[in-house]
Design an enzyme around this catalytic site. Sequence first.
Site, short mmCIF file in Angstrom:
data_model
loop_
_atom_site.label_atom_id
_atom_site.label_comp_id
_atom_site.label_asym_id
_atom_site.label_seq_id
_atom_site.Cartn_x
_atom_site.Cartn_y
_atom_site.Cartn_z
CG ASN A 9 -1.84 1.39 1.45
OD1 ASN A 9 -1.70 2.07 0.52
ND2 ASN A 9 -2.19 1.66 2.80
CE LYS A 11 -0.01 3.58 4.74
NZ LYS A 11 -0.01 3.78 6.30
CG HIS A 95 -5.79 1.99 5.50
ND1 HIS A 95 -5.43 2.93 5.94
CD2 HIS A 95 -4.59 1.04 5.09
CE1 HIS A 95 -4.18 2.52 6.59
NE2 HIS A 95 -3.70 1.50 6.00
CD GLU A 97 -2.96 5.55 6.92
OE1 GLU A 97 -3.10 5.77 5.69
OE2 GLU A 97 -1.87 5.20 7.33
CD GLU A 167 -3.52 -2.71 7.47
OE1 GLU A 167 -2.43 -2.78 6.72
OE2 GLU A 167 -4.21 -1.64 7.33
N GLY A 173 2.51 2.24 10.60
CA GLY A 173 3.41 3.56 10.32
C GLY A 173 4.22 3.91 11.69
CB SER A 212 5.37 -1.68 11.83
OG SER A 212 5.00 -0.41 12.18
C1 PEP Z 1 -0.55 0.28 6.13
O1 PEP Z 1 -0.79 1.44 6.07
O2 PEP Z 1 -1.63 -0.58 5.60
C2 PEP Z 1 0.63 -0.20 6.71
C3 PEP Z 1 0.52 -1.52 7.41
O3 PEP Z 1 1.42 0.54 6.83
P1 PEP Z 1 3.01 0.34 7.47
O4 PEP Z 1 3.24 -1.14 7.03
O5 PEP Z 1 3.75 1.33 7.28
O6 PEP Z 1 2.64 0.05 9.12
#
Ligand code: PEP
Length: 256
Positions: A9, A11, A95, A97, A167, A173, A212
């Site tokens: 992803n 973003k 998601h 966000e 998630e 992040g 992460s």
């Molecule tokens: C995400 O935004 O779906 C995500 C898992 O980000 P990150 O791997 O940076 O934590």
Amino acid sequence: MRDFLIAGNWKMNGSNATNDVLVSNIVDGIPNGEGFKLLVCPPFPYLISIASQVSNSAISLGAQNVSEHESGAFTGETSAAMLKELGCEYVIVGHSERRAIFGETSEQVAAKYIAAQKAGITPILCVGETLEEREAGATEEVVIGQLDAILDAAGVDSFASAVIAYEPVWAIGTGVTATPGQAQDVHRRIRMRLVKHNSDLADSIQILYGGSMKGENASGLLAMPDIDGGLIGGASLKADDFLAIAAAAAVAGQKS
Ligand code: PEP
């Protein structure tokens, strides 16, 4: 048997120049092996160019968002049919966000999930709790509530062509990754919720972990019996980092 899905992803990151290098390095470095699939989800403006870059490779294309509407006066929105026409096989819905920053409700997420499937695109449904919710002991209630919203709106059979991504919001992040045990516990609860409705579907659906995930922690997470891949943000922006996770999936092989 469940294959691994390793999904990037991106973003709101990238440019024509950086995407070009990133995708060609990923294409060149795909690990040997079977039982895994790679997916990239760039921002909308780059879908066309990346569709042609990945067209002769083993990499699939996905989008990060979709409108719940089919067409019409929805300025700035992109329909599922448009994404399909551009070659998207997958789209991320729900998601955290989008839920937190853009106020998407579970009802809207369900409408997007349904719109994607209607156009022949596989939705990647994101679910996950915040740190406050985890600390309050509400992880299961939150995650299963987000899943139930889709079960209620779309029915269990819809999960035959869907992917779920657990998630934890506190891991996205932040550099803080859920331990394999923490992630496995929630993945198991998600699968068990689906078992109640249809055990064959529950067995076959891919449940990805996101938060992460990196080359260094991927093997431990992917070794868990109910973790079928990763939804990766930060580490999907560097070919070496993304490929390290892909390599962990190639070594781990399929889940039976
Ligand atoms: C995400 O935004 O779906 C995500 C898992 O980000 P990150 O791997 O940076 O934590």
